[in-house]
Design a protein around this motif. Sequence first.
Motif, short mmCIF file in Angstrom:
data_model
loop_
_atom_site.label_atom_id
_atom_site.label_comp_id
_atom_site.label_asym_id
_atom_site.label_seq_id
_atom_site.Cartn_x
_atom_site.Cartn_y
_atom_site.Cartn_z
N TYR A 53 -6.45 41.43 49.59
CA TYR A 53 -6.98 41.59 48.23
C TYR A 53 -7.62 40.28 47.73
O TYR A 53 -8.27 40.27 46.70
CB TYR A 53 -5.87 42.01 47.27
N VAL B 236 5.28 44.01 47.46
CA VAL B 236 5.69 45.07 46.53
C VAL B 236 4.86 46.32 46.80
O VAL B 236 5.40 47.40 47.01
CB VAL B 236 5.52 44.60 45.07
N TYR B 237 3.55 46.15 46.81
CA TYR B 237 2.62 47.28 46.91
C TYR B 237 2.02 47.34 48.32
O TYR B 237 1.58 46.33 48.86
CB TYR B 237 1.50 47.15 45.89
N HIS C 44 7.83 37.08 49.43
CA HIS C 44 7.93 38.17 48.47
C HIS C 44 6.64 38.15 47.67
O HIS C 44 6.53 37.43 46.69
CB HIS C 44 9.13 37.95 47.55
N PHE C 45 5.65 38.90 48.13
CA PHE C 45 4.33 38.89 47.50
C PHE C 45 4.08 40.22 46.79
O PHE C 45 4.66 41.25 47.14
CB PHE C 45 3.23 38.67 48.55
N SER C 46 3.18 40.20 45.83
CA SER C 46 2.84 41.42 45.11
C SER C 46 2.05 42.39 45.98
O SER C 46 2.18 43.61 45.84
CB SER C 46 2.03 41.08 43.85
N ASN C 47 1.24 41.85 46.90
CA ASN C 47 0.34 42.68 47.71
C ASN C 47 -0.14 41.86 48.89
O ASN C 47 0.10 40.65 48.94
CB ASN C 47 -0.86 43.14 46.85
N ALA D 55 6.36 51.29 45.62
CA ALA D 55 6.16 49.85 45.47
C ALA D 55 7.52 49.27 45.11
O ALA D 55 8.15 49.70 44.15
CB ALA D 55 5.15 49.56 44.37
N ALA D 56 8.00 48.33 45.92
CA ALA D 56 9.37 47.82 45.76
C ALA D 56 9.35 46.38 45.28
O ALA D 56 8.95 45.48 46.00
CB ALA D 56 10.12 47.93 47.09
N LEU E 39 0.30 42.65 40.59
CA LEU E 39 -0.13 44.06 40.68
C LEU E 39 -1.24 44.34 39.67
O LEU E 39 -2.24 45.00 39.99
CB LEU E 39 1.05 45.00 40.43
N HIS F 117 7.42 40.57 52.90
CA HIS F 117 7.55 41.75 52.04
C HIS F 117 6.45 41.74 51.00
O HIS F 117 6.15 40.70 50.41
CB HIS F 117 8.91 41.76 51.34
N GLN G 176 -6.24 37.85 46.35
CA GLN G 176 -5.40 37.23 45.32
C GLN G 176 -4.06 37.95 45.34
O GLN G 176 -3.98 39.15 45.57
CB GLN G 176 -6.05 37.32 43.94
N PHE G 177 -3.00 37.19 45.12
CA PHE G 177 -1.66 37.78 45.10
C PHE G 177 -0.74 36.81 44.36
O PHE G 177 -1.07 35.64 44.17
CB PHE G 177 -1.15 38.00 46.53
N LYS G 178 0.41 37.33 43.94
CA LYS G 178 1.42 36.50 43.30
C LYS G 178 2.70 36.64 44.11
O LYS G 178 2.89 37.63 44.81
CB LYS G 178 1.67 36.95 41.87
N GLY G 179 3.60 35.67 43.93
CA GLY G 179 4.89 35.79 44.60
C GLY G 179 5.40 34.48 45.15
O GLY G 179 4.84 33.42 44.85
N THR G 180 6.45 34.57 45.93
CA THR G 180 7.12 33.37 46.44
C THR G 180 7.33 33.48 47.94
O THR G 180 7.37 34.57 48.51
CB THR G 180 8.50 33.19 45.76
N LEU H 178 5.28 38.82 39.78
CA LEU H 178 4.95 39.83 40.79
C LEU H 178 4.21 41.00 40.13
O LEU H 178 3.24 41.53 40.67
CB LEU H 178 6.22 40.33 41.49
N LEU I 275 -11.63 45.10 45.24
CA LEU I 275 -10.27 45.58 44.99
C LEU I 275 -10.19 47.10 45.18
O LEU I 275 -9.23 47.61 45.76
CB LEU I 275 -9.82 45.20 43.58
N GLN J 153 -3.44 42.31 38.25
CA GLN J 153 -4.75 41.69 38.50
C GLN J 153 -5.48 42.36 39.67
O GLN J 153 -6.67 42.19 39.83
CB GLN J 153 -4.59 40.18 38.73
N ASN J 154 -4.75 43.13 40.48
CA ASN J 154 -5.39 43.84 41.59
C ASN J 154 -5.54 45.35 41.33
O ASN J 154 -5.82 46.11 42.26
CB ASN J 154 -4.60 43.61 42.88
#
Lengths: 372, 372
Positions: free
Chosen positions: A53, A19-20, A46-49, B40-41, B73, A17, A55-59, B69, A337, B75-76
Motif C-alpha cells: 500500500y 490487521v487487514y 504488528h502492522f495495519s496492512n 481484520a485482527a 487502516l 502480522h 504506507q502503513f502504521k504499526g510496530t 493501527l 490504494l 489512511q488506506n
Amino acid sequence: MSADLVPETRVLAIASHVVYGHVGNKMATLVMQSMGCDVAALNTVHFSNHTGYRQFKGTRATAEEISNLYEGLCQNNLTDFDVMLSGYAPSAAAVEAVGAIGQDLQRKAADRPGSFFWVLDPVMGDQGRLYVNDDVVPAYKNIIQHADLILPNQFEAEVLSGIKITSLSTLAAAITTLHSKYSIPHVIITSVQLSKLSPSGESSLPASPTTSNLLTVIGSTTLSTGEPRLFRIDVPALDCFFSGTGDMFAALMVARLREAVFNDSDTGLRDTKSWVSKDGVHATELPLARATEKVLASMHDVLEKTIEARDKQLKATAAEAGDVTGGDEAEIKKEHLRRTKAAEVRLVRNVRYLREPTMEFKAMEWVSEGRP
Amino acid sequence: MSADLVPETRVLAIASHVVYGHVGNKMATLVMQSMGCDVAALNTVHFSNHTGYRQFKGTRATAEEISNLYEGLCQNNLTDFDVMLSGYAPSAAAVEAVGAIGQDLQRKAADRPGSFFWVLDPVMGDQGRLYVNDDVVPAYKNIIQHADLILPNQFEAEVLSGIKITSLSTLAAAITTLHSKYSIPHVIITSVQLSKLSPSGESSLPASPTTSNLLTVIGSTTLSTGEPRLFRIDVPALDCFFSGTGDMFAALMVARLREAVFNDSDTGLRDTKSWVSKDGVHATELPLARATEKVLASMHDVLEKTIEARDKQLKATAAEAGDVTGGDEAEIKKEHLRRTKAAEVRLVRNVRYLREPTMEFKAMEWVSEGRP
C-alpha cells in the motif's frame, strides 16, 4: 471432512502480522489451519496492512520481545512442535533470535530424528533489490545451515549462494552450493523466469517455447554426496502481482510436505533426520516434488479466484477510481490504494482449494528427463 | 461448500493475541474465518499463552498503538467493515481507544442504517472478581451506550447495571437497565447459573428441576418502549473450565446474528438501525434468539470434542504427571501446566461443528412461556 486434512501437525509460525489482508502470519496461519495444522503464531511485526500500500502504521517486535515470547512457551512446556515455519523478521538481531529458537527446538528433538522440521523463508528482497538492512544478509547466512528446507526466490538464492543466476547452469550451481556449503537438505527456488535465463550449461534444461508465459519453480533434495536432485514445475504465470503469495507457498508446503512424507512408500522416512529420501529415489518421486505439485495447484486456483474477485471489485468501485490522467498525486495515490486493496488475496472463501485443488501440475526431472 | 457459509461479512476484531492456544483474537479470528467472514485482527496484547497457565510472557499494546493501527487502516481506505467485535483491552485508555474506533466506524456508516454493527464483549472479570484495573469499569460504562450488542457474563452485567443479580427478577432488572439506561439494543448474559438464584419476582421463570446441571444463557432485544424481550436457552453444563469460550461465543454470534438478520422474514431488518426487530416479533423469534441457539449448539459440540481430546491427552501424558501428593510446589505447577495445556480448546479439527452443529437447543420465552 477429516479425510482431506494432513497428519496432525503442530507448527510454530514466526512471521509478520497485519490487521487487514493476508500476508505473513496472517496468511500462513489461516492456510495451515485450513489444512488441519495447529498453529502457534509468533508475530514479528504488528502492522495495519502490507507494505504494498506504500504506507502503513504499526510496530516491530524487538529481538528481545521475540525471544521473550518463546521463553514464555518454554516455561509452560508448550514447545512440542513438529514444524517451525520462519518468515519475515524485522532486523538482523530478530533473525538471530529466530535462529536461536529453531536451534533450541532442534536440540529438544535431537533424540527423535525426523520429529522436528524447520522450513525457513529467507525474506530479504526480490527483483534484484534488498528490502531489509544489509546486516540481515549475514544473519541469514549464519542460520540457514540449521534449516531443513529453505524457500528463497531467485534473488535471495543469489544473495545466499553468492552465485548470480544468469543461466540454467548457474541456477543449478546456486542450488548445489546451498546444499553443499550450507548443508541444507531441501531447497526450493520459487518463481524463476526461465525465459530471462540463457540456456547454456551442461546440466541445464533449455526453456521451452512457451516459457515467457510460465513461471518455473525449481526444487531439490540433496543426495548423500551433497549433489542435488533437481526437479522443475512449470505453472502458467498470472498477469498480476499479489502480496503474500510467498507466505501462502511456504504455509501450504509445511502441510503438503508433512503429508507427502507420512504417505511415502518408505515408512522410515518420517523418522529420518530432515526427511531426506534414500539416494535411489528419483527427483520427481521426492516428497518435496509431490508436495510442490499440490502447493502450486492450490495457489493457482486461489489466485485465479482472486483475479476474478479483483476484476469484479474494480468494476464495482469504478466510480471511486482516482483520476490518474492529470498526474495529480492525491488522485494517483487514491487509485493505487483502490487497486492494491482489490488485489488482496481472497482466501477465506476459497479454502476448499487449499485442501482440494482442481489444477494438476507435474514435476519434471531436470537432467535425465531434460528435453534438449 | 459455500452453502453453509454466512453472508459476506467484513469484521474488525479487536482483542488479545496469544502465540499458543485459542483465546481472544486467536480464537475469534479462526472461528469467524471458518464461518466465511473476512477478519481484520487488531491485537491488543501479544502474549505467549493465556493467563490460565498462571505465567506468561509478552507485551500489551498501548492506547496510542491501538489508535495508530486504526489510523493506518483509515489512511488506506480499509475501513469498510460490516461488524466490529471488541473484546479484551489491557487498560482504561485502551478501552477508550477501542470505543473511539467503534464510534468512528458508526459515523462513517451513519447514512446507511444497519450497515455497521458493533458487538462488544466487556471483558472485566468473572465469578465476583475484577481482573482488570478499577478504572476500566467507568471506561466501559462510557462506551457501552454506543454498542449494538453486549455480551457480559453475570458478574459483568452486575458491574455495568449496578444491580446485584440474586434472583430472576434482579436478572431481568439488570437487563432492563442495560436497555434503558445505556440504550443498548441487544444484550446477552452468558452463563447464568439459575440454580444459584432465588426464583422470586413477578417476571421470573423459576429454575427447572434439573438446573443444577444446566447453564442458562439469557438474551433480549429491546422493544421500542425500552422494555426487554427476554429469552432463555438452557444448555447442559460441561464439567470443565475452558479458556476462550467467551471469545468463541462472541465470534460465533457475529456470524450467526448476521446470518439470522439476512434470513429474517422482515427483509427490511438488515437496513434498520441496530437490527432491532419490530415490536410484534416474539422473543423466541428474534434473530438474536435464533443466532444464540446455533452458537450454543456449535459450542457444545466443540467443547465435547475438547473434553474427549483432553482426556486422551491426559492419559497419554500420565507418565509426565506432576506428583501433587507431597505438596511440592514445582510438582504442583508441573501438573497444573499439564492439565491446562490438555484443556486447550480443540478448534482446528472441529471447525465443521461451527458451520454444522449436531446439537439442537431451543430458545424459550421468559414471561409468557414461563413454567410456574
